[in-house]
Design an enzyme around this catalytic site. Structure first.
Site, PDB file in Angstrom:
ATOM      1  N   ILE A 117       0.838  -1.205   0.000  1.00  0.00           N
ATOM      2  CA  ILE A 117       0.000   0.000   0.000  1.00  0.00           C
ATOM      3  C   ILE A 117       0.872   1.253   0.000  1.00  0.00           C
ATOM      4  O   ILE A 117       0.840   2.057  -0.918  1.00  0.00           O
ATOM      5  CB  ILE A 117      -0.981   0.012   1.196  1.00  0.00           C
ATOM      6  CG1 ILE A 117      -1.958  -1.166   1.088  1.00  0.00           C
ATOM      7  CG2 ILE A 117      -1.752   1.337   1.249  1.00  0.00           C
ATOM      8  CD1 ILE A 117      -2.904  -1.307   2.259  1.00  0.00           C
ATOM      9  N   CYS A 118       1.675   1.420   1.038  1.00  0.00           N
ATOM     10  CA  CYS A 118       2.425   2.669   1.229  1.00  0.00           C
ATOM     11  C   CYS A 118       3.523   2.871   0.196  1.00  0.00           C
ATOM     12  O   CYS A 118       3.880   4.014  -0.097  1.00  0.00           O
ATOM     13  CB  CYS A 118       3.037   2.697   2.625  1.00  0.00           C
ATOM     14  SG  CYS A 118       1.856   2.381   3.946  1.00  0.00           S
ATOM     15  N   THR A 119       4.079   1.783  -0.342  1.00  0.00           N
ATOM     16  CA  THR A 119       5.172   1.903  -1.307  1.00  0.00           C
ATOM     17  C   THR A 119       4.672   1.879  -2.747  1.00  0.00           C
ATOM     18  O   THR A 119       5.117   2.671  -3.579  1.00  0.00           O
ATOM     19  CB  THR A 119       6.200   0.759  -1.117  1.00  0.00           C
ATOM     20  OG1 THR A 119       6.572   0.692   0.257  1.00  0.00           O
ATOM     21  CG2 THR A 119       7.444   0.990  -1.958  1.00  0.00           C
TER      22      THR A 119
END
Length: 194
Positions: A117-119
């Site tokens: 998600i974050c990357t």
């Protein structure tokens, strides 16, 4: 697409959501390894004067604050971190996108928690915006190994170079006996099994 070599002079480092709560959700990599790798990247950025952009998401919720060691390693960058309020793709946050642009660097070293998600989403955005992106896969992780593999494949297919912490540090060092290498070598040494 041919890879451009990364150096301290042409690269910026983005550490995305290395928060105590979020990191606890990772099961694809041991917490201690994930933490050591992320902190090694921050130490390398500071040692080589590489622009370092930190961001977090919803620190007062389950995600929690950034790793406290990041404040010790990079106090100015920690104080200036971009605190997103629920924006999933960090590049959709105007302050984050502006901070990255302000580095003046087109090569980006990216690590985030979680990779799935974050990357993945900021990496896809950065690639679309013409950045050369190195994703340090072992300075991030995902809730499952499958989720991690899918995210890594997606980023690689889009044009990101997938790498590891040690590869990144060695590439930045260039030569272990040169000025950069002498600063990086102790960081690499601390990652080796004892």
């Amino acid at each position: 697409m041919s890879e451009q070599p990364i150096t301290a002079q042409n690269t910026a480092m983005l550490l995305i959501d290395h928060q105590v709560g979020t990191m606890g959700w990772v099961r694809s990599l041991a917490f201690d390894d994930l933490k050591a790798n992320a902190l090694a990247l921050a130490k390398a950025a500071k040692a080589l004067d590489i622009p370092l952009v930190l961001t977090s998401s919803m620190e007062s919720y389950a995600q929690g604050p950034l790793l406290p060691e990041l404040a010790e390693i990079a106090p100015a960058e920690h104080a200036a971190r971009i605190q997103r309020q629920g924006v999933v793709n960090a590049f959709d946050d105007e302050a984050f996108a502006a901070a990255v642009k302000a580095t003046g660097r087109r090569n980006l070293i990216v690590a985030g928690v979680t990779n799935d998600i974050c990357t993945v989403f900021p990496t896809l955005s950065a690639l679309r915006d013409g950045y050369d992106v190195r994703v340090v896969a072992d300075a991030g992780g995902s809730p499952t190994a499958m989720a991690d593999q899918i995210a890594i494949r997606r980023m690689e297919r889009a044009g990101a170079t997938i790498t590891s912490t040690n590869q990144t540090l060695a590439e930045l060092a260039g030569s272990w006996v040169g000025p950069a290498g002498s600063k990086i070598l102790p960081i690499v040494g601390a990652l080796l099994p004892q």
